[in-house]
Design a protein around this motif. Structure first.
Motif, PDB file in Angstrom:
ATOM      1  N   LEU A  70       0.904  -1.307   0.022  1.00  0.00           N
ATOM      2  CA  LEU A  70       0.099   0.077   0.122  1.00  0.00           C
ATOM      3  C   LEU A  70       0.964   1.162   0.125  1.00  0.00           C
ATOM      4  O   LEU A  70       1.957   1.201   0.723  1.00  0.00           O
ATOM      5  CB  LEU A  70      -1.147   0.053   1.119  1.00  0.00           C
ATOM      6  N   LEU A  71       0.573   2.300  -0.756  1.00  0.00           N
ATOM      7  CA  LEU A  71       1.127   3.676  -0.470  1.00  0.00           C
ATOM      8  C   LEU A  71       0.519   4.519   0.343  1.00  0.00           C
ATOM      9  O   LEU A  71      -0.666   4.744   0.091  1.00  0.00           O
ATOM     10  CB  LEU A  71       1.311   4.138  -1.901  1.00  0.00           C
ATOM     11  N   SER A  72       1.143   4.935   1.215  1.00  0.00           N
ATOM     12  CA  SER A  72       0.615   5.904   2.353  1.00  0.00           C
ATOM     13  C   SER A  72       0.907   7.386   1.660  1.00  0.00           C
ATOM     14  O   SER A  72       1.745   7.590   0.697  1.00  0.00           O
ATOM     15  CB  SER A  72       1.308   5.801   3.588  1.00  0.00           C
ATOM     16  N   ALA A  73       0.365   8.618   2.219  1.00  0.00           N
ATOM     17  CA  ALA A  73       0.498   9.775   1.800  1.00  0.00           C
ATOM     18  C   ALA A  73       2.065  10.057   1.775  1.00  0.00           C
ATOM     19  O   ALA A  73       2.733  10.631   1.056  1.00  0.00           O
ATOM     20  CB  ALA A  73      -0.114  10.839   2.502  1.00  0.00           C
ATOM     21  N   ASP A  74       2.568   9.713   3.100  1.00  0.00           N
ATOM     22  CA  ASP A  74       4.196   9.868   3.178  1.00  0.00           C
ATOM     23  C   ASP A  74       5.057   9.083   2.269  1.00  0.00           C
ATOM     24  O   ASP A  74       5.888   9.900   1.678  1.00  0.00           O
ATOM     25  CB  ASP A  74       4.392   9.421   4.519  1.00  0.00           C
ATOM     26  N   GLU A  75       4.724   7.998   2.028  1.00  0.00           N
ATOM     27  CA  GLU A  75       5.417   7.364   0.758  1.00  0.00           C
ATOM     28  C   GLU A  75       5.380   7.722  -0.612  1.00  0.00           C
ATOM     29  O   GLU A  75       6.254   7.815  -1.509  1.00  0.00           O
ATOM     30  CB  GLU A  75       5.002   5.932   0.935  1.00  0.00           C
ATOM     31  N   MET A  76       4.078   8.309  -0.949  1.00  0.00           N
ATOM     32  CA  MET A  76       3.882   9.102  -2.154  1.00  0.00           C
ATOM     33  C   MET A  76       4.614  10.482  -2.167  1.00  0.00           C
ATOM     34  O   MET A  76       5.441  10.652  -3.193  1.00  0.00           O
ATOM     35  CB  MET A  76       2.532   9.138  -2.351  1.00  0.00           C
ATOM     36  N   ALA A  77       4.692  10.984  -1.121  1.00  0.00           N
ATOM     37  CA  ALA A  77       5.350  12.375  -0.835  1.00  0.00           C
ATOM     38  C   ALA A  77       6.916  12.327  -1.115  1.00  0.00           C
ATOM     39  O   ALA A  77       7.613  12.969  -1.916  1.00  0.00           O
ATOM     40  CB  ALA A  77       4.980  13.073   0.307  1.00  0.00           C
ATOM     41  N   ALA A  78       7.456  11.087  -0.390  1.00  0.00           N
ATOM     42  CA  ALA A  78       8.761  10.784  -0.532  1.00  0.00           C
ATOM     43  C   ALA A  78       9.142  10.482  -1.899  1.00  0.00           C
ATOM     44  O   ALA A  78      10.342  10.580  -2.378  1.00  0.00           O
ATOM     45  CB  ALA A  78       9.091   9.585   0.350  1.00  0.00           C
ATOM     46  N   ALA A  79       8.274   9.705  -2.567  1.00  0.00           N
ATOM     47  CA  ALA A  79       8.731   9.202  -4.040  1.00  0.00           C
ATOM     48  C   ALA A  79       8.914  10.456  -4.901  1.00  0.00           C
ATOM     49  O   ALA A  79       9.427  10.568  -5.577  1.00  0.00           O
ATOM     50  CB  ALA A  79       7.727   8.358  -4.483  1.00  0.00           C
ATOM     51  N   GLN A  80       7.903  11.262  -4.636  1.00  0.00           N
ATOM     52  CA  GLN A  80       7.751  12.626  -5.348  1.00  0.00           C
ATOM     53  C   GLN A  80       8.776  13.435  -5.160  1.00  0.00           C
ATOM     54  O   GLN A  80       9.418  14.115  -5.922  1.00  0.00           O
ATOM     55  CB  GLN A  80       6.485  13.330  -5.177  1.00  0.00           C
ATOM     56  N   ASP A  81       9.322  13.558  -3.867  1.00  0.00           N
ATOM     57  CA  ASP A  81      10.578  14.227  -3.467  1.00  0.00           C
ATOM     58  C   ASP A  81      11.577  13.857  -4.016  1.00  0.00           C
ATOM     59  O   ASP A  81      12.553  14.511  -4.593  1.00  0.00           O
ATOM     60  CB  ASP A  81      10.548  14.439  -2.023  1.00  0.00           C
ATOM     61  N   LYS A  82      11.914  12.674  -4.153  1.00  0.00           N
ATOM     62  CA  LYS A  82      13.167  11.667  -4.650  1.00  0.00           C
ATOM     63  C   LYS A  82      13.064  12.098  -6.316  1.00  0.00           C
ATOM     64  O   LYS A  82      14.182  12.430  -6.699  1.00  0.00           O
ATOM     65  CB  LYS A  82      12.890  10.367  -4.481  1.00  0.00           C
TER      66      LYS A  82
END
Length: 153
Positions: A70-82
């Motif tokens: 599952l993708l949490s909001a934090d994981e999605m934000a971290a992927a976008q930041d990367k």
């Protein structure tokens, strides 16, 4: 469990589709060449549905840092930041003419040619060296496919 698989599949398709569309349109990832670099995993010059789905699954797995499917909001934000950090690093590498790992105003402007000057000229419809609010609104309307009534007369 079936609902989880359906949701994960939908997310994978959405991620792949977004990446494919943005890349094909010459978006931030660099055009058709980058699209094929990312998705044509067997290097045969074509992209199959399986390759696109595989790329989406890989991106999902990379973003799913805790591996729970599952993708949490934090994981999605971290992927976008990367992704954003990688784009910024590439931009610096492209435009850093003195090799100091930083961009000066001159290096940034040189990387865009006279884009700001061309934009100013386009907005300054009457060429008087000043952009009025009316000119800015007219340009905004043109950008959205609308025409100013005075242009149609």
């Amino acid at each position: 469990m079936r609902k989880l698989i359906l949701i994960a599949g939908t997310v994978l398709i959405a991620v792949a589709s977004t990446a494919v569309i943005a890349t094909a349109k010459g978006g931030p990832r660099g055009g058709v060449e980058r699209l094929f670099e990312m998705l044509d995993t067997d290097g045969d010059g074509s992209i199959t549905k399986a390759e696109a789905e595989g790329a989406a699954a890989a991106r999902f797995a990379t973003a799913d840092s805790n591996g729970d499917g599952l993708l949490s909001a934090d994981e999605m934000a971290a992927a976008q930041d990367k992704t954003r950090a990688e784009r910024i690093a590439k931009r610096i590498e492209r435009h850093d003419t003195n090799g100091d790992g930083q961009l000066s105003l001159e290096e940034m402007q040189a990387g865009h040619g006279d884009r700001q000057g061309r934009l100013f000229e386009r907005l300054d419809a009457d060429g008087d060296g000043v952009i009025t609010q009316a000119e800015a609104e007219q340009a905004r309307g043109m950008r959205h496919g609308k025409r100013n009534k005075t242009e149609n007369n």
